[in-house]
Design a protein around this motif. Structure first.
Motif, PDB file in Angstrom:
ATOM      1  N   ASN A 165      35.228  28.956  54.331  1.00 57.19           N
ATOM      2  CA  ASN A 165      33.865  28.807  54.389  1.00 57.19           C
ATOM      3  C   ASN A 165      33.558  30.299  53.676  1.00 57.19           C
ATOM      4  N   ILE A 166      33.982  30.988  53.099  1.00 48.78           N
ATOM      5  CA  ILE A 166      33.889  32.222  52.521  1.00 48.78           C
ATOM      6  C   ILE A 166      33.184  32.072  51.269  1.00 48.78           C
ATOM      7  N   SER A 167      31.968  32.873  51.212  1.00 48.37           N
ATOM      8  CA  SER A 167      31.131  32.879  50.002  1.00 48.37           C
ATOM      9  C   SER A 167      31.058  34.007  48.977  1.00 48.37           C
ATOM     10  N   GLU A 168      31.845  35.200  49.512  1.00 42.75           N
ATOM     11  CA  GLU A 168      31.984  36.308  48.600  1.00 42.75           C
ATOM     12  C   GLU A 168      33.572  36.656  48.623  1.00 42.75           C
ATOM     13  N   PHE A 169      33.845  37.056  47.474  1.00 43.90           N
ATOM     14  CA  PHE A 169      35.144  37.827  47.153  1.00 43.90           C
ATOM     15  C   PHE A 169      35.586  38.773  48.027  1.00 43.90           C
ATOM     16  N   PRO A 170      36.708  38.683  48.855  1.00 39.78           N
ATOM     17  CA  PRO A 170      36.955  39.524  50.158  1.00 39.78           C
ATOM     18  C   PRO A 170      37.320  41.138  49.602  1.00 39.78           C
ATOM     19  N   LYS A 171      36.528  42.043  49.753  1.00 38.82           N
ATOM     20  CA  LYS A 171      36.563  43.192  49.184  1.00 38.82           C
ATOM     21  C   LYS A 171      37.897  43.998  49.730  1.00 38.82           C
ATOM     22  N   GLN A 176      32.210  36.165  39.100  1.00 35.30           N
ATOM     23  CA  GLN A 176      33.388  36.670  38.084  1.00 35.30           C
ATOM     24  C   GLN A 176      34.475  37.054  39.186  1.00 35.30           C
ATOM     25  N   VAL A 177      35.713  37.018  38.786  1.00 40.50           N
ATOM     26  CA  VAL A 177      36.858  37.626  39.379  1.00 40.50           C
ATOM     27  C   VAL A 177      36.807  38.844  39.063  1.00 40.50           C
ATOM     28  N   PRO A 178      36.774  39.634  40.352  1.00 39.32           N
ATOM     29  CA  PRO A 178      36.570  41.211  40.104  1.00 39.32           C
ATOM     30  C   PRO A 178      37.998  41.724  39.413  1.00 39.32           C
ATOM     31  N   ASN A 184      36.635  26.954  43.585  1.00 37.74           N
ATOM     32  CA  ASN A 184      35.624  27.555  43.972  1.00 37.74           C
ATOM     33  C   ASN A 184      34.340  27.506  42.727  1.00 37.74           C
ATOM     34  N   LEU A 185      33.710  28.658  42.706  1.00 32.13           N
ATOM     35  CA  LEU A 185      32.509  28.498  41.696  1.00 32.13           C
ATOM     36  C   LEU A 185      32.566  29.635  40.837  1.00 32.13           C
ATOM     37  N   PHE A 186      33.818  30.158  40.445  1.00 29.26           N
ATOM     38  CA  PHE A 186      34.145  30.969  39.645  1.00 29.26           C
ATOM     39  C   PHE A 186      33.737  30.610  38.131  1.00 29.26           C
ATOM     40  N   ASN A 187      33.127  31.532  37.401  1.00 32.63           N
ATOM     41  CA  ASN A 187      32.832  31.223  35.906  1.00 32.63           C
ATOM     42  C   ASN A 187      33.436  31.982  34.847  1.00 32.63           C
ATOM     43  N   GLY A 188      34.044  33.435  35.506  1.00 39.97           N
ATOM     44  CA  GLY A 188      34.551  34.371  34.289  1.00 39.97           C
ATOM     45  C   GLY A 188      35.233  35.351  35.046  1.00 39.97           C
ATOM     46  N   PHE A 189      35.718  36.173  34.516  1.00 36.51           N
ATOM     47  CA  PHE A 189      36.609  37.484  34.869  1.00 36.51           C
ATOM     48  C   PHE A 189      35.854  38.559  34.401  1.00 36.51           C
ATOM     49  N   GLU A 190      35.704  39.913  35.322  1.00 31.33           N
ATOM     50  CA  GLU A 190      35.129  40.954  34.891  1.00 31.33           C
ATOM     51  C   GLU A 190      36.442  41.805  33.951  1.00 31.33           C
ATOM     52  N   GLY A 191      35.771  42.601  33.468  1.00 36.76           N
ATOM     53  CA  GLY A 191      36.554  43.616  32.633  1.00 36.76           C
ATOM     54  C   GLY A 191      36.962  42.921  31.220  1.00 36.76           C
ATOM     55  N   SER A 192      37.804  43.705  30.390  1.00 36.40           N
ATOM     56  CA  SER A 192      38.096  43.201  29.140  1.00 36.40           C
ATOM     57  C   SER A 192      39.016  41.657  29.225  1.00 36.40           C
ATOM     58  N   THR A 193      39.119  41.193  27.947  1.00 39.05           N
ATOM     59  CA  THR A 193      39.734  40.056  27.717  1.00 39.05           C
ATOM     60  C   THR A 193      41.065  39.788  28.227  1.00 39.05           C
ATOM     61  N   ASN A 194      41.990  40.898  28.314  1.00 43.31           N
ATOM     62  CA  ASN A 194      43.388  41.082  28.511  1.00 43.31           C
ATOM     63  C   ASN A 194      43.491  41.632  29.779  1.00 43.31           C
ATOM     64  N   VAL A 195      42.511  41.350  30.482  1.00 43.64           N
ATOM     65  CA  VAL A 195      42.610  42.227  31.982  1.00 43.64           C
ATOM     66  C   VAL A 195      43.767  41.612  32.945  1.00 43.64           C
ATOM     67  N   ILE A 196      43.697  40.333  32.821  1.00 44.73           N
ATOM     68  CA  ILE A 196      44.948  39.683  33.435  1.00 44.73           C
ATOM     69  C   ILE A 196      46.228  39.941  32.767  1.00 44.73           C
ATOM     70  N   GLN A 197      46.272  40.008  31.363  1.00 47.82           N
ATOM     71  CA  GLN A 197      47.333  40.218  30.926  1.00 47.82           C
ATOM     72  C   GLN A 197      48.123  41.444  31.210  1.00 47.82           C
ATOM     73  N   ARG A 198      47.457  42.509  31.660  1.00 50.83           N
ATOM     74  CA  ARG A 198      48.197  43.782  31.968  1.00 50.83           C
ATOM     75  C   ARG A 198      48.830  43.592  33.498  1.00 50.83           C
ATOM     76  N   SER A 199      48.328  42.622  34.048  1.00 51.86           N
ATOM     77  CA  SER A 199      49.137  42.559  35.257  1.00 51.86           C
ATOM     78  C   SER A 199      50.551  42.038  35.338  1.00 51.86           C
ATOM     79  N   ALA A 200      51.224  42.054  36.665  1.00 56.10           N
ATOM     80  CA  ALA A 200      52.513  41.511  36.839  1.00 56.10           C
ATOM     81  C   ALA A 200      52.613  40.030  37.350  1.00 56.10           C
ATOM     82  N   ASN A 201      51.572  39.390  37.139  1.00 58.93           N
ATOM     83  CA  ASN A 201      51.196  37.951  37.895  1.00 58.93           C
ATOM     84  C   ASN A 201      52.152  37.091  37.274  1.00 58.93           C
ATOM     85  N   GLN A 202      52.722  36.073  38.089  1.00 62.11           N
ATOM     86  CA  GLN A 202      53.563  34.938  37.421  1.00 62.11           C
ATOM     87  C   GLN A 202      53.034  33.743  37.628  1.00 62.11           C
ATOM     88  N   MET A 203      52.118  33.717  38.736  1.00 60.96           N
ATOM     89  CA  MET A 203      51.637  32.201  39.066  1.00 60.96           C
ATOM     90  C   MET A 203      50.179  32.337  39.374  1.00 60.96           C
TER      91      MET A 203
END
Length: 852
Positions: free
Chosen positions: A377-383, A404-406, A423-442
């Protein structure tokens, strides 16, 4: 000195020479014969020789790989052939049992696939017996109790059944006993309480039931006790917590109930790992948990507090905790996550299903590795997550977070897994390649309102973006993800064709789900990867033929192409896929026969077969279903593709398929795939008789052969399908009677025989009489209930009238008896007289005389 030196040299030379020829001829022959009892089948990609392939008959067997000998006697004392690709049964007269001096026998990870012979008891000097993952089956022989020197026994991951032999209680030197992942059952084996030296007892994933014995304290040296994944019930005996040596206690996934009573601990407990999740515990969580101060691992998930309050302070005394799972406690309490900030070693925290409060100043230990806050029941992204520099696994799914996802999330250096689905996310903060620069795998972003597919890092292995608002073509940039294993883009508005560049995934992709979009064109052959296990492109506009390259997907289990415009012959070559369990071709333009003369079509693991609503024609041979083993017998088939990547509710993808059951359409998701075994060939142009071999499908739940041109009689042998719940044979050209024995199918809740040429009486029985009359309409001469057409003409009608008259008389007599019991005295008599005046005067006079 010179003489002594020469003697010493001679001794060393001859001694060394003797050491090179330790092996006795009888030992070498026994080993060589043992090798010949099996054949070696190694994977195609394996180029190096296996252990036994290196043996040479004319050499010293003590120098062979996997063999150890006693240097003094030359007897073989250890045979280590684990993972040697041995195939074949272990016979009771195997030459193995001539190696009487064996102390260690290691045969794990081979395909022996036989019963464990009684002869195993002949190896009386064995200290270690390791037979895990060998496909043994049947009962564990009682002769195993003869191995009195045994200290370690591993029979895990086999198919052993029945109860443990009492003779195992004789293994009084045993310290390690591993029986994980078998089919063993019965009550807890009391013989095991005699194993006074046991330190590790692992019975996980079996079928043991009943209560644990109250006198567990006899196992005074027990350090590791694991019984998760069984059917144990009742309360946990206090004696378990009193064991001074116990370090690991795993009772997960059973049916334990009642409150948890740890009792009075006379000395500090050594218990470091306590796993009690997914049982039926109820009531408050005992505060005595705080006495277990050495705990580093604690799982109390799915505890039913009956919507009571939970004092989360009881965990604050557990300063050594690194793992805490208290998800889904069924409590009305709200947890302030800040309460756990004092647990400085905490690296795994799961609070799923608990309403959570997060303050703006919250700081958790920087050692946090896994954080799961699903359905909180969280309504804000946990800072506070921004400071979790060690965080690797994050799940905040099924909340009400919007916007947006921070951008800072993707800067966390260790982050590899992110689940923000539902959730109710509708976009990503930052540039279009913001996720691409991460080391995320899943990454799981499913069930939100995203409109643009993000650019993903090349390291991505898992991506689920289903149930969003993606449109346009599938971005070709996805093809750069050379390590991609799972791609799920179902339920969006994607169009265009399936990219040919998917060929980049040929050696990695195991799951491809593009269901319910607007994709068109052919499915390119080169886009099919050899490692596919699950392919779902249903509900699109794909055309052309089914890709023949699917024949190379030997691991394929799930294939769904329903509701497209694929125009092709029946892909009989799919029967060559050894693991295929679900085949759905429904609502396409497939055509022609589904068998040909001389073809042997066998689907040994198939559980769902739906080819309905196509243009298939021809006659089904009488033996058509004879090789469909999984629907004919109770067969345990491992479903290897349903849920991938650990984490409850996280990174899962769900197979989904529609089916017609009991006349209604339903969606089959999750566990339904293991429950339902269905055959649907409806809405085609089949003709001829219903194959007699259908009677062997004794595990069949749903059978739909409606809307075809089947002729002949309904096979009497359908009564063998004792698990059948839904049967639809409507709109064919079937003749003769409905077999009366179908009335014996106690699970048959729904049936439809309408629009045929059937005749004769409808069978008696609750299953038939409870059906709507529409299930039998438009037949030549069907009669009997629930139809209003009576059977047998006038003679039968008169008989039915007589029966109705008798029923009326019985009702009158019943009414009279009730009146007699209700109205006392003269009033009763007068009432009876009034009733009986219109019935039988003689009877009335006798009755009045009796009462007066």
């Amino acid at each position: 000195m010179i003489i002594w030196s020469l003697c010493l040299i001679l001794i060393l030379v001859f001694g060394s020479s003797h050491a090179k020829h330790l092996c006795h001829p009888d030992q070498r022959e026994a080993l060589w014969e043992f090798k010949s009892e099996f054949y070696v089948q190694k994977p195609d990609e394996m180029k190096s020789n296996t252990t036994t392939e290196m043996w040479r008959h004319n050499t010293d067997c003590c120098s062979w790989d996997g063999i150890s000998c006693n240097p003094k006697t030359g007897k073989v004392v250890e045979l280590a052939l684990g993972d040697s690709y041995l195939n074949g049964p272990l016979r009771s007269n195997s030459s193995l049992f001539r190696l009487q001096h064996l102390r260690g026998l290691y045969l794990s990870y081979n395909n022996i696939s036989s019963v464990l012979p009684d002869s195993i008891g002949k190896l009386k000097y064995l200290r270690v017996l390791s037979l895990g993952d060998c496909n043994f089956f049947g009962k564990i022989p009682s002769s195993i109790g003869n191995l009195s020197h045994l200290t370690s026994l591993d029979l895990s991951s086999n198919g052993f059944t029945g109860e443990l032999p009492d003779s195992m209680g004789s293994l009084n030197r045993l310290t390690n006993l591993e029986l994980v992942s078998n089919k063993l059952g019965g009550k807890f084996p009391h013989a095991l309480l005699n194993l006074s030296e046991i330190t590790m007892l692992d019975l996980r994933d079996n079928q043991f039931e009943g209560m644990l014995p109250s006198n567990m304290s006899t196992l005074s040296k027990l350090e590791d006790f694991e019984v998760s994944g069984n059917l144990f019930s009742g309360s946990i005996p206090k004696s378990l917590f009193m064991l001074p040596s116990l370090i690991h206690l795993n009772l997960n996934k059973n049916d334990f109930s009642g409150p948890l009573e740890i009792g009075n601990l006379s000395s500090p407990s050594k218990l470091g790992s306590l796993t009690l999740g997914e049982n039926n515990f109820n009531g408050p969580i005992s505060g005595s948990v705080s006495k277990l101060t050495e705990l580093w691992f604690l799982d109390l998930s799915f505890w039913n507090t009956r919507r009571g309050l939970v004092s989360f302070n009881i965990f604050l005394n557990l300063k050594s905790l690194t793992f805490l799972d208290i998800s889904y406690l069924n409590t009305r309490s709200i947890v302030d996550i800040g309460i756990f900030s004092g647990l400085m070693s905490l690296s795994h925290l799961d609070l799923s299903g608990i309403n959570s409060k997060i303050s703006s100043t919250l700081h958790l230990p920087s050692s946090m590795f896994t954080l799961i806050l699903s359905s909180c029941n969280i309504s804000e992204f946990p800072k506070f997550i921004q400071n979790q520099t060690s965080l690797r696994y994050l799940d905040i799914s099924a909340n009400q977070i919007e916007g947006q996802v921070p951008e800072w999330l993707w800067g966390l250096p260790g982050l590899r897994y992110v689940n923000i689905s539902q959730n109710l996310f509708n976009g990503f903060e930052g540039s279009t390649n913001v996720i691409q620069r991460s080391a995320n795998q899943m990454l799981d972003i499913s069930s939100n309102t995203f409109q643009d597919l993000p650019l993903l890092p090349n390291s991505t292995m898992f991506f689920s973006g289903s149930d969003n608002q993606f449109s346009g073509e599938i971005p070709r940039a996805i093809c750069k993800l050379v390590a991609l294993d799972t791609l799920v883009l179902s339920n969006n508005n994607l169009n265009g064709s399936i990219p040919r560049c998917f060929k980049n995934f040929r050696t990695t992709l195991s799951v491809l789900h593009l269901r319910n979009n607007s994709l068109s064109g052919i499915f390119p052959d080169e886009s099919i990867g050899d490692k596919l296990r699950s392919l779902d492109v249903g509900h699109n506009r794909l055309s052309g033929e089914l890709p023949m390259s699917l024949i190379n997907c030997t691991e394929l289990e799930f294939l769904n192409v329903e509701d497209n415009i694929i125009n092709d012959k029946f892909p009989s070559w799919l029967s060559l896929l050894p693991n295929l369990q679900i085949l759905v071709l429904r609502s396409n333009e497939f055509y022609g026969p589904i068998s040909s003369l001389g073809d042997s079509l066998s689907f040994p693991k198939l559980r769902i077969f739906d080819i309905s609503d196509n243009r298939f024609t021809g006659v089904l041979p009488s033996d058509y279903f004879s090789g469909w083993t999984a629907i004919s017998y109770v067969v345990d088939i491992e479903d290897r593709t349903p849920l991938r990547y650990a984490g409850r509710g996280s990174g899962y993808y769900h197979k989904s398929v529609g089916m017609t059951n009991k006349g209604s359409k339903m969606e089959l998701v999750g566990s339904g795939f293991t429950i339902y075994k269905t055959i649907d060939v409806s809405r085609n142009r089949f003709e001829g008789n219903i194959p007699e071999s259908i009677s062997v499908l004794k595990e069949l739940i749903v059978l739909n052969m409606s809307n075809n041109a089947f002729t002949g009689h309904i096979p009497t042998s359908l009564s063998n399908l004792t698990n059948l719940q839904s049967l639809d044979l409507s709109q064919n050209r079937l003749t003769g009677e409905i077999p009366p024995d179908l009335g014996k199918l106690t699970f048959l809740a729904w049936m439809n025989f309408s629009y045929n040429k059937l005749e004769g009486p409808i069978p008696h029985g609750t299953q038939f009489q409870s059906q709507n009359s529409s299930s039998f309409v438009e037949n030549t001469a069907l009669c009997g209930l629930p139809l209003k057409i009576r059977c047998g003409g006038e003679e039968t009608t008169k008989q039915e009238q007589d029966e109705e008259k008798e029923e009326e008389e019985e009702q009158v007599f019943s009414w009279i008896a009730a009146a007699i019991g209700y109205v006392p005295g003269v009033v009763c008599g007068l009432t009876i007289a009034h009733i009986l005046t219109s019935y039988k005067r003689d009877w009335f006079m006798n009755t009045v005389h009796y009462f007066t």
